[in-house]
Design a protein around this motif. Sequence first.
Motif, short mmCIF file in Angstrom:
data_model
loop_
_atom_site.label_atom_id
_atom_site.label_comp_id
_atom_site.label_asym_id
_atom_site.label_seq_id
_atom_site.Cartn_x
_atom_site.Cartn_y
_atom_site.Cartn_z
N ALA A 193 0.84 -1.20 0.00
CA ALA A 193 0.00 0.00 0.00
C ALA A 193 0.87 1.25 0.00
CB ALA A 193 -0.93 -0.01 1.21
N GLY A 194 1.94 1.23 0.77
CA GLY A 194 2.86 2.36 0.80
C GLY A 194 3.51 2.61 -0.54
N LYS A 197 1.09 4.22 -3.01
CA LYS A 197 0.91 5.65 -2.76
C LYS A 197 2.05 6.48 -3.35
CE LYS A 197 -1.88 4.83 1.36
NZ LYS A 197 -1.91 4.78 2.84
N ASN A 198 3.15 5.82 -3.71
CA ASN A 198 4.27 6.51 -4.35
C ASN A 198 4.34 6.22 -5.85
OD1 ASN A 198 5.46 7.85 -2.07
ND2 ASN A 198 6.16 5.85 -1.36
N SER A 202 -1.44 6.51 -7.39
CA SER A 202 -1.67 7.06 -6.05
C SER A 202 -3.00 7.81 -5.90
CB SER A 202 -0.53 8.00 -5.65
OG SER A 202 -0.41 9.07 -6.57
N ASP A 203 -3.58 8.25 -7.00
CA ASP A 203 -4.84 8.99 -6.90
C ASP A 203 -6.05 8.09 -6.65
OD1 ASP A 203 -3.60 11.42 -7.24
OD2 ASP A 203 -3.97 11.51 -9.40
N GLU A 205 -8.30 5.13 -4.69
CA GLU A 205 -8.49 4.65 -3.32
C GLU A 205 -7.74 3.34 -3.14
OE1 GLU A 205 -12.04 3.12 -0.28
OE2 GLU A 205 -12.58 4.17 -2.14
N ILE A 206 -6.95 3.25 -2.08
CA ILE A 206 -6.15 2.06 -1.80
C ILE A 206 -6.57 1.49 -0.46
CG2 ILE A 206 -3.82 1.16 -1.42
CD1 ILE A 206 -2.84 3.58 -3.17
#
Length: 401
Positions: A193-194, A197-198, A202-203, A205-206
């Motif tokens: 997940a981290g 987000k990179n 990333s835009d 929903e995770i």
Amino acid sequence: MKVLQINTTVNSGSHGRIAEEIGRLLIENGHKSVIAYGRTALSSRSDLIRVGKKADLALHLVKTRLFDRHGFGSSHATKEFLKKIDDINPDIIHLHNLHGYYLNVKVLFKYFVKINRPLVWTFHDCWPFTGHCSHFQHINCAKWTTGCYNCPLSLSYPKSLFVDNSKMNYYQKKDLFTGINEMIIVAPSQWLAGHLKNSFLSDYEIRIINNGIDINKFKPVDSLVIRNKHNITKKYILGVASTWTEKKGLEDFKQLKNINPELDIVLVGLSMKQIHAMPPTIKAIPRTEKIEDLAALYSGAEVFINPTYSDNFPSVNLEALACGTPVITYKTGGSSESIDKKTGIVVEKGKIDRLVDAVYTILNNGKNQYTNNCRARAELLFNKDDRYNDYITLYSKILKK
């Protein structure tokens, strides 16, 4: 509710079993489950659709080897598959592994834009947001954060022999995968997940939904029969992988071969070539899909070791815990997230001396000190019915919007 899942396999390997179990829960709750696959399918309760034929897989493999265009072959097979999606008319489309020589992601995602159907995508590795590889932790590559090029892993899966098209692949994937209006991405681990987000995704929903296992099949059982079958006469430490490579820690296990003359090392999942090359102090067992055999091997081990250099949220850790066996794992990906101090030990990657120390710590404490905690953790966090019901709940929330 009618759900179509798409994955390389059905009921085979960890991600194939995940798709099968989600399908089972859908059916048991009165919904319709269809799974499309490209490679292997074992018995399933869901309706199955094969994407392409062996010839399509072979041509896609050739395109990958010669031109580094994995995921951009199988155009005809994908177009034929889209006709079947039209016939099914699913309410939700749930993606799993799209790599594996069976789908054309350009054809597929242009179709998704056209039909505008809600998508859920579970990431079992990193292939969707790189220009080539499925895992990069073992070489600490971060090119995927800004744009892949000159791939240092072009000779790794999905292997390209002559050409590096990682830059083209990266930007085409970025353009295709970010063009979807309604998509939720699921990561099985905080680690992945981290990374998402990179990434260029990333835009979206995770969400984090851990993998689950069948705790009624993976449970502490007697190991006498399996010991006799494989001539395991001593106490033993265990390693299990669907495919053993250096990234999975095979060479690290070989360095443990003389850890203790009173201990056997048992490795499951080796090819026949690897079995013949193993030192005599390692009991080598080929890959098996027989859960009862795996449960017995996990149950009989003093400790389970996972010296992986590239992983997301490995199910083998969960299976060992459910069988009451403590886990030692490298601090790789989300592998360390499955255990705590009461159920195992985390070791820095490649530190063989620390690995040996961890083994002796558990041996000196005694397996009995860990067994109940291991089983309890598996029951609380990794029961497949709980985890895959999380998906059913997610589907329902999406359709209620």
